[in-house]
Design an enzyme around this catalytic site. Structure first.
Site, PDB file in Angstrom:
ATOM      1  N   LYS A 193       1.874  17.898  16.083  1.00  0.00           N
ATOM      2  CA  LYS A 193       2.148  16.471  15.946  1.00  0.00           C
ATOM      3  C   LYS A 193       1.898  15.823  17.288  1.00  0.00           C
ATOM      4  O   LYS A 193       2.045  16.472  18.332  1.00  0.00           O
ATOM      5  CB  LYS A 193       3.611  16.253  15.541  1.00  0.00           C
ATOM      6  CG  LYS A 193       3.847  14.960  14.805  1.00  0.00           C
ATOM      7  CD  LYS A 193       3.543  15.101  13.333  1.00  0.00           C
ATOM      8  CE  LYS A 193       3.861  13.858  12.556  1.00  0.00           C
ATOM      9  NZ  LYS A 193       3.804  14.076  11.110  1.00  0.00           N
ATOM     10  N   GLY A 241      12.287   2.878  -2.389  1.00  0.00           N
ATOM     11  CA  GLY A 241      11.010   2.901  -1.657  1.00  0.00           C
ATOM     12  C   GLY A 241       9.891   2.754  -2.673  1.00  0.00           C
ATOM     13  O   GLY A 241       9.753   3.576  -3.584  1.00  0.00           O
ATOM     14  N   GLY A 280       6.533   2.078  -1.699  1.00  0.00           N
ATOM     15  CA  GLY A 280       5.302   2.034  -0.906  1.00  0.00           C
ATOM     16  C   GLY A 280       4.341   3.071  -1.445  1.00  0.00           C
ATOM     17  O   GLY A 280       4.347   3.388  -2.647  1.00  0.00           O
ATOM     18  N   ASN A 281       3.564   3.648  -0.577  1.00  0.00           N
ATOM     19  CA  ASN A 281       2.562   4.622  -0.993  1.00  0.00           C
ATOM     20  C   ASN A 281       3.184   5.727  -1.857  1.00  0.00           C
ATOM     21  O   ASN A 281       2.735   5.998  -2.973  1.00  0.00           O
ATOM     22  CB  ASN A 281       1.910   5.190   0.283  1.00  0.00           C
ATOM     23  CG  ASN A 281       0.940   6.297  -0.006  1.00  0.00           C
ATOM     24  OD1 ASN A 281       1.290   7.272  -0.647  1.00  0.00           O
ATOM     25  ND2 ASN A 281      -0.288   6.160   0.442  1.00  0.00           N
ATOM     26  N   GLY A 296       6.535   6.202  -3.151  1.00  0.00           N
ATOM     27  CA  GLY A 296       7.395   5.811  -4.273  1.00  0.00           C
ATOM     28  C   GLY A 296       6.603   5.240  -5.433  1.00  0.00           C
ATOM     29  O   GLY A 296       6.826   5.576  -6.598  1.00  0.00           O
TER      30      GLY A 296
HETATM   31  P1  NAD Z   1       5.348   2.886   2.975  1.00  0.00           P
HETATM   32  O1  NAD Z   1       5.473   2.178   4.271  1.00  0.00           O
HETATM   33  O2  NAD Z   1       4.094   2.792   2.195  1.00  0.00           O
HETATM   34  O3  NAD Z   1       6.539   2.402   2.005  1.00  0.00           O
HETATM   35  C1  NAD Z   1       7.869   2.415   2.384  1.00  0.00           C
HETATM   36  C2  NAD Z   1       8.713   1.779   1.286  1.00  0.00           C
HETATM   37  O4  NAD Z   1      10.099   1.860   1.668  1.00  0.00           O
HETATM   38  C3  NAD Z   1       8.441   0.288   1.087  1.00  0.00           C
HETATM   39  O5  NAD Z   1       8.648  -0.043  -0.266  1.00  0.00           O
HETATM   40  C4  NAD Z   1       9.500  -0.388   1.955  1.00  0.00           C
HETATM   41  O6  NAD Z   1       9.822  -1.700   1.526  1.00  0.00           O
HETATM   42  C5  NAD Z   1      10.659   0.558   1.745  1.00  0.00           C
HETATM   43  N1  NAD Z   1      11.615   0.547   2.850  1.00  0.00           N
HETATM   44  C6  NAD Z   1      11.352   0.550   4.172  1.00  0.00           C
HETATM   45  N2  NAD Z   1      12.503   0.537   4.873  1.00  0.00           N
HETATM   46  C7  NAD Z   1      13.503   0.548   3.964  1.00  0.00           C
HETATM   47  C8  NAD Z   1      14.907   0.552   4.062  1.00  0.00           C
HETATM   48  N3  NAD Z   1      15.523   0.546   5.245  1.00  0.00           N
HETATM   49  N4  NAD Z   1      15.625   0.579   2.906  1.00  0.00           N
HETATM   50  C9  NAD Z   1      15.017   0.591   1.717  1.00  0.00           C
HETATM   51  N5  NAD Z   1      13.683   0.583   1.553  1.00  0.00           N
HETATM   52  C10 NAD Z   1      12.950   0.549   2.673  1.00  0.00           C
HETATM   53  O7  NAD Z   1       5.741   4.406   3.291  1.00  0.00           O
HETATM   54  P2  NAD Z   1       5.316   5.695   2.458  1.00  0.00           P
HETATM   55  O8  NAD Z   1       4.020   6.173   2.963  1.00  0.00           O
HETATM   56  O9  NAD Z   1       5.523   5.434   1.008  1.00  0.00           O
HETATM   57  O10 NAD Z   1       6.405   6.750   2.974  1.00  0.00           O
HETATM   58  C11 NAD Z   1       7.728   6.734   2.476  1.00  0.00           C
HETATM   59  C12 NAD Z   1       8.492   7.889   3.076  1.00  0.00           C
HETATM   60  O11 NAD Z   1       7.840   9.126   2.769  1.00  0.00           O
HETATM   61  C13 NAD Z   1       8.614   7.873   4.592  1.00  0.00           C
HETATM   62  O12 NAD Z   1       9.873   8.394   4.933  1.00  0.00           O
HETATM   63  C14 NAD Z   1       7.521   8.804   5.058  1.00  0.00           C
HETATM   64  O13 NAD Z   1       7.820   9.378   6.313  1.00  0.00           O
HETATM   65  C15 NAD Z   1       7.566   9.848   3.965  1.00  0.00           C
HETATM   66  N6  NAD Z   1       6.313  10.585   3.811  1.00  0.00           N
HETATM   67  C16 NAD Z   1       5.168   9.914   3.509  1.00  0.00           C
HETATM   68  C17 NAD Z   1       3.998  10.630   3.348  1.00  0.00           C
HETATM   69  C18 NAD Z   1       2.715   9.933   2.961  1.00  0.00           C
HETATM   70  O14 NAD Z   1       1.745  10.622   2.680  1.00  0.00           O
HETATM   71  N7  NAD Z   1       2.661   8.627   2.909  1.00  0.00           N
HETATM   72  C19 NAD Z   1       3.985  12.023   3.515  1.00  0.00           C
HETATM   73  C20 NAD Z   1       5.177  12.665   3.821  1.00  0.00           C
HETATM   74  C21 NAD Z   1       6.342  11.930   3.971  1.00  0.00           C
END
Ligand code: NAD
Length: 411
Positions: free
Chosen positions: A104, A214, A216-217, A219
């Site tokens: 990382k 959540g 985002g990507n 959820g």
């Molecule tokens: P994203 O930024 O696309 O979406 C995040 C979502 O969470 C959004 O809907 C946002 O409004 C919501 N959010 C942010 N802060 C918040 C809070 N305090 N309370 C409630 N909701 C909140 O992120 P993502 O890519 O969907 O990632 C989500 C989680 O999954 C993160 O913890 C990330 O580290 C983890 N993750 C993501 C990936 C990936 O491939 N994208 C891989 C492994 C882990």
């Protein structure tokens, strides 16, 4: 999660090792990173001012293969966080059966305060100044603050330095520059595949009710697949608030609403709740897919779900987990639930090395096979040592890493 994420990961290592009687030399080797790089990036900003940025790369452990994973660009980055993330990636790759170690890196900077030109110069300088890199050594990918766009800059800079094309040296690139299809939906899709398997094993009802924090990507993609498969999504939350409908939410229409308004809030036919209430609604399955440490000793007793799929990293604190465990709630840990993107990144490297690019169906089918196997191995280890899925996953990983270390003659 405690204040120091590296100490948290060492505590999990210690407990998993105690449960399974892991060789103390494996624990000793995994308690320290193999290589830590800290360097500065001096850069002239658009206004002529000189700024000096601090950058890191940790190649945590490479017993299973070259290290790989993300590049975080945030203003409060510190070395212990990068070390913890590198360690987690070491475990995640082993859980997922990926022939890679964990790495990382990142830059202490706020991308929102940089112009596009400054950001590109910073990312290119990061790759130029990174002392040890390459497809067979360590492959930087994206993380918070980086994206397919920054990874294309990284690739271009790396190939300029080397004087030849080397798509396998950088991950999370756009498909147009020798990346892979399926990287956007990888984590949500992987989480869905694992959920399907656990639901079968736990005997949860068809059409079980799901709550997702959540959208985002991760959820959103998991929600779409679960909804399409007949699960009833009853609550969804984002940073702005939550929505609830015991009759079920039409996720495809919700995506349209979010694309239009920027939030799940005020989706017609649902009642308004807070985003923290989403964690406590009446349902069988809960997907925390937003941020870390949302289920703690304060709200764990109110969680009604029987199954928690940790889509975010570290959404359940150890104190919250103790309460949930006591209540018989099953938690599928982050290192397994959200390893879909790590798997597809490994496919990206394979495609780059072989100069053969797969269609989306192939990527997703290979993802399904790989993540289902990871779940089966985790469940077997948990059963064998009469422990939780979290420790089952870690034991599975430590067993593979320990064997590789022994064969290599390290321990
Ligand atoms: P994203 O930024 O696309 O979406 C995040 C979502 O969470 C959004 O809907 C946002 O409004 C919501 N959010 C942010 N802060 C918040 C809070 N305090 N309370 C409630 N909701 C909140 O992120 P993502 O890519 O969907 O990632 C989500 C989680 O999954 C993160 O913890 C990330 O580290 C983890 N993750 C993501 C990936 C990936 O491939 N994208 C891989 C492994 C882990």
């Amino acid at each position: 999660m405690s204040a120091n994420p590296f100490e948290t990961s060492l505590a999990t290592l210690k407990k998993a090792s105690e449960i399974a009687g892991v060789d103390p030399n494996v624990v000793k080797m995994l308690s320290q990173p193999k290589r830590v790089m800290e360097f500065t990036i001096p850069m002239k900003m658009d206004n002529g001012e000189l700024q000096i940025f601090t950058a890191y790369r940790v190649q945590y452990n490479d017993a299973l293969g070259q290290t790989k994973d993300g590049t975080r660009v945030v203003p409060d980055l510190d070395l212990d966080t990068v070390k913890a993330l590198g360690f987690w990636m070491t475990i995640k790759h082993a859980v997922a059966g990926i022939p890679a170690g964990g790495g990382k890196g990142g830059i202490k900077a706020d991308p929102r305060e940089l112009s596009e030109g400054e950001y590109e110069r910073l990312i290119r300088a990061y790759i130029r100044k990174l002392p040890v890199k390459g497809a067979w050594v360590d492959i930087p990918g994206a993380d918070i603050g980086t994206s397919a766009k920054t990874q294309a800059w990284m690739l271009d800079e790396y190939e300029e330095i080397m004087g030849f094309h080397s798509p396998a040296a950088i991950n999370d690139k756009p498909a147009e520059v020798n990346g892979t299809l399926g990287s956007t939906e990888a984590t949500g899709t992987g989480a869905y595949y694992v959920t399907k398997e656990v639901v079968k094993d736990l005997g949860l009802p068809a059409g079980a009710r799901v709550a997702i924090q959540g959208f985002g990507n991760v959820g959103r993609n998991a929600a779409l697949l679960l909804h399409k498969d007949g699960f009833k999504v009853v609550a969804v939350g984002d940073i702005y608030g939550g929505i609830y409908s015991p009759e079920g939410i039409d996720v495809e229409k919700l995506v349209e609403h979010v694309n239009k308004t920027g939030s799940v809030v005020d989706f017609p036919g649902t009642s308004k709740i807070s985003t923290m209430d989403v964690l406590e609604v009446d349902c069988e399955i809960l997907l925390p897919a937003a941020v870390q440490s949302v289920i703690t000793e304060k709200n764990a007793a109110n969680v009604k779900a029987k199954l928690i799929m940790e889509c975010a990293n570290g959404p359940v604190t150890p104190e919250g987990e103790a309460i949930l465990e006591e209540r018989g709630v099953t938690i599928v840990p982050d290192v397994l639930t959200n390893c879909g993107s790590a798997i597809v990144c490994s496919f990206e490297r394979t495609q780059g090395l072989t100069d053969t690019y797969w269609d989306l169906e192939t990527v997703l089918e290979k993802l399904r096979e790989r993540i289902t196997k990871a779940y089966r191995e985790t469940a077997e280890a948990a059963k064998k040592y009469n422990t939780t899925y979290r420790y089952g996953a870690w034991i599975n990983a430590l067993t593979k890493i320990g064997k590789a270390m022994k064969f290599r003659g390290w321990i």
